[in-house]
Design a protein around this motif. Structure first.
Motif, short mmCIF file in Angstrom:
data_model
loop_
_atom_site.label_atom_id
_atom_site.label_comp_id
_atom_site.label_asym_id
_atom_site.label_seq_id
_atom_site.Cartn_x
_atom_site.Cartn_y
_atom_site.Cartn_z
N SER A 195 3.04 9.47 3.87
CA SER A 195 2.16 10.24 4.91
C SER A 195 0.82 9.58 4.91
CB SER A 195 2.07 11.66 4.34
OG SER A 195 1.26 12.35 5.44
N GLN A 196 0.16 9.19 5.98
CA GLN A 196 -0.89 8.80 5.98
C GLN A 196 -2.11 9.93 5.69
OE1 GLN A 196 -0.55 8.26 10.40
NE2 GLN A 196 -2.79 9.00 10.50
N VAL B 25 -4.75 8.73 -0.05
CA VAL B 25 -5.40 8.29 1.02
C VAL B 25 -6.79 8.72 1.29
CG1 VAL B 25 -5.45 7.40 3.62
CG2 VAL B 25 -3.25 7.64 2.27
N LYS B 26 -7.97 7.75 1.19
CA LYS B 26 -9.17 8.35 1.61
C LYS B 26 -9.20 9.43 2.60
CE LYS B 26 -11.65 4.16 -0.44
NZ LYS B 26 -12.44 3.12 0.15
N GLU B 27 -10.10 10.58 2.51
CA GLU B 27 -10.10 11.38 3.56
C GLU B 27 -10.69 10.91 4.73
OE1 GLU B 27 -11.61 15.98 4.02
OE2 GLU B 27 -11.73 15.19 2.17
N GLN B 28 -11.46 9.89 4.96
CA GLN B 28 -12.29 9.57 6.16
C GLN B 28 -11.14 8.56 6.74
OE1 GLN B 28 -13.35 8.83 2.96
NE2 GLN B 28 -14.30 6.55 2.84
N TYR B 29 -10.25 8.05 5.93
CA TYR B 29 -9.20 7.20 6.64
C TYR B 29 -8.06 7.80 7.10
CZ TYR B 29 -11.22 3.02 4.31
OH TYR B 29 -12.17 2.34 3.61
N THR C 171 -0.43 2.70 7.12
CA THR C 171 0.36 3.18 6.37
C THR C 171 1.75 2.56 6.70
OG1 THR C 171 -0.77 5.40 6.36
CG2 THR C 171 1.66 5.28 6.12
N THR C 172 1.89 2.13 8.22
CA THR C 172 3.08 1.20 8.57
C THR C 172 3.17 0.15 7.73
OG1 THR C 172 3.11 2.44 10.73
CG2 THR C 172 4.11 0.17 10.39
N ALA C 173 2.14 -0.70 7.47
CA ALA C 173 2.17 -1.99 6.98
C ALA C 173 2.43 -1.66 5.34
CB ALA C 173 0.90 -2.67 6.80
N TYR C 174 2.03 -0.52 4.82
CA TYR C 174 2.30 -0.16 3.27
C TYR C 174 3.77 0.13 2.99
CZ TYR C 174 2.20 2.64 -1.04
OH TYR C 174 2.43 3.08 -2.07
N VAL C 175 4.43 0.84 4.07
CA VAL C 175 5.82 1.29 3.86
C VAL C 175 6.68 -0.14 3.86
CG1 VAL C 175 7.60 2.24 5.14
CG2 VAL C 175 5.62 3.47 4.68
N MET C 176 6.21 -0.89 5.02
CA MET C 176 7.09 -2.32 5.44
C MET C 176 7.07 -3.13 4.23
SD MET C 176 6.12 -2.76 9.41
CE MET C 176 7.40 -4.21 9.58
N MET C 177 5.84 -3.28 3.54
CA MET C 177 5.63 -4.34 2.36
C MET C 177 6.70 -3.69 1.27
SD MET C 177 4.04 -6.78 3.70
CE MET C 177 5.14 -6.40 5.06
N ASN D 28 -5.06 2.32 1.22
CA ASN D 28 -6.50 2.27 1.30
C ASN D 28 -6.90 0.73 1.37
OD1 ASN D 28 -7.22 5.08 1.24
ND2 ASN D 28 -7.07 4.94 -0.94
N ASP D 29 -6.22 -0.08 0.56
CA ASP D 29 -6.17 -1.49 0.34
C ASP D 29 -5.66 -1.84 1.64
OD1 ASP D 29 -6.98 -1.14 -2.42
OD2 ASP D 29 -5.40 -1.42 -3.04
N PHE D 30 -4.70 -1.47 2.22
CA PHE D 30 -4.15 -2.14 3.66
C PHE D 30 -5.14 -1.62 4.76
CE2 PHE D 30 -0.18 -2.79 1.58
CZ PHE D 30 0.36 -3.98 1.97
N TYR D 31 -5.93 -0.58 4.68
CA TYR D 31 -6.73 -0.15 5.66
C TYR D 31 -7.97 -1.18 5.50
CZ TYR D 31 -9.44 3.23 8.58
OH TYR D 31 -10.13 3.89 9.70
N ASP D 32 -8.45 -1.31 4.64
CA ASP D 32 -9.59 -2.36 4.34
C ASP D 32 -9.16 -3.56 4.74
OD1 ASP D 32 -11.16 -0.22 3.72
OD2 ASP D 32 -10.74 -0.54 1.25
N MET D 33 -8.09 -4.14 4.16
CA MET D 33 -7.69 -5.50 4.60
C MET D 33 -7.27 -5.72 6.03
SD MET D 33 -4.20 -7.54 2.81
CE MET D 33 -3.09 -6.06 3.75
N LEU D 34 -6.66 -4.93 6.64
CA LEU D 34 -6.06 -4.96 7.93
C LEU D 34 -7.12 -4.81 9.03
CD1 LEU D 34 -2.64 -3.28 7.98
CD2 LEU D 34 -3.23 -5.73 7.81
N GLY D 35 -8.27 -4.18 8.69
CA GLY D 35 -9.47 -3.82 9.47
C GLY D 35 -9.31 -2.66 10.13
N GLY D 36 -8.97 -1.59 9.73
CA GLY D 36 -8.79 -0.35 10.18
C GLY D 36 -9.91 0.37 10.67
N THR D 37 -10.06 0.95 11.78
CA THR D 37 -11.18 1.57 12.38
C THR D 37 -10.86 3.01 12.68
OG1 THR D 37 -10.66 1.15 14.65
CG2 THR D 37 -11.56 -0.57 13.62
#
Length: 172
Positions: free
Chosen positions: A11-12, A17-21, A29-35, A49-58
């Motif tokens: 679950s995202q 997962v950081k509350e603001q994310y 979350t999709t990338a995390y599950v897939m990897m 959270n790492d994938f959020y930062d690495m992928l450039g989530g907004t």
């Protein structure tokens, strides 16, 4: 024909997962599950959270071009990360690999089209092509519920869907 992969969803909105994310963490979350499915949780050693930062989530989500570009950087030159058709997505499932699916009424300019999700990334985990094509996804959860498997008819959603495959390249 029917095929469905046994996938551990996430679950995202998890407390990990950081509350603001959380409201916009569906792509990471999709990338995390897939990897984790491809390589195993210990091998990936990254959080949502790492994938959020690495992928450039907004705050408004993760753009398709960023997902593709940054997953290519993460995986390296031995992998193809690109758009694909539903037929290619089904072939990926047959090969035992998940596919990222993006529902997007906004950038597809289908504002008034009824859709399962207005804007949401999910892992595609299977399909049933026995009669009318049905796709199976993990929906990445919600504010008050865990991730769960859902299904929908491709025909009803096809105008708002984008499929992204992550495939190892064959070297001879």
């Amino acid at each position: 024909m029917q095929k469905r992969l046994n996938v551990k969803g996430c679950s995202q909105y998890s407390t990990d997962v950081k509350e603001q994310y959380r409201p916009s963490a569906c792509g990471p979350t999709t990338a995390y599950v897939m990897m984790n499915y491809l390589f195993g949780e210990q091998a990936v050693n990254k959080s949502i959270n790492d994938f959020y930062d690495m992928l450039g989530g907004t705050k408004i989500g993760l753009f398709t071009w960023r997902f593709k570009r940054n997953m290519r950087r993460y995986l390296g030159p031995g992998w193809l990360v690109d758009n694909c058709t539903v037929e290619q997505a089904m072939a990926e499932i047959d090969a035992g690999r998940l596919v990222a699916v993006k529902f997007d009424k906004y950038f597809s300019l289908r504002f008034f089209t009824p859709a399962l999700f207005a804007y949401h990334w999910v892992p595609l985990i299977g399909y049933d092509a026995t009669n009318e094509l049905t796709l199976f996804i993990h929906d990445n959860g919600g504010r008050n519920r865990e991730s769960r498997v859902r299904s929908f008819q491709y025909k009803k959603e096809k105008n708002v869907l984008t499929f992204i495959r992550i495939t190892p390249l064959q070297h001879t």
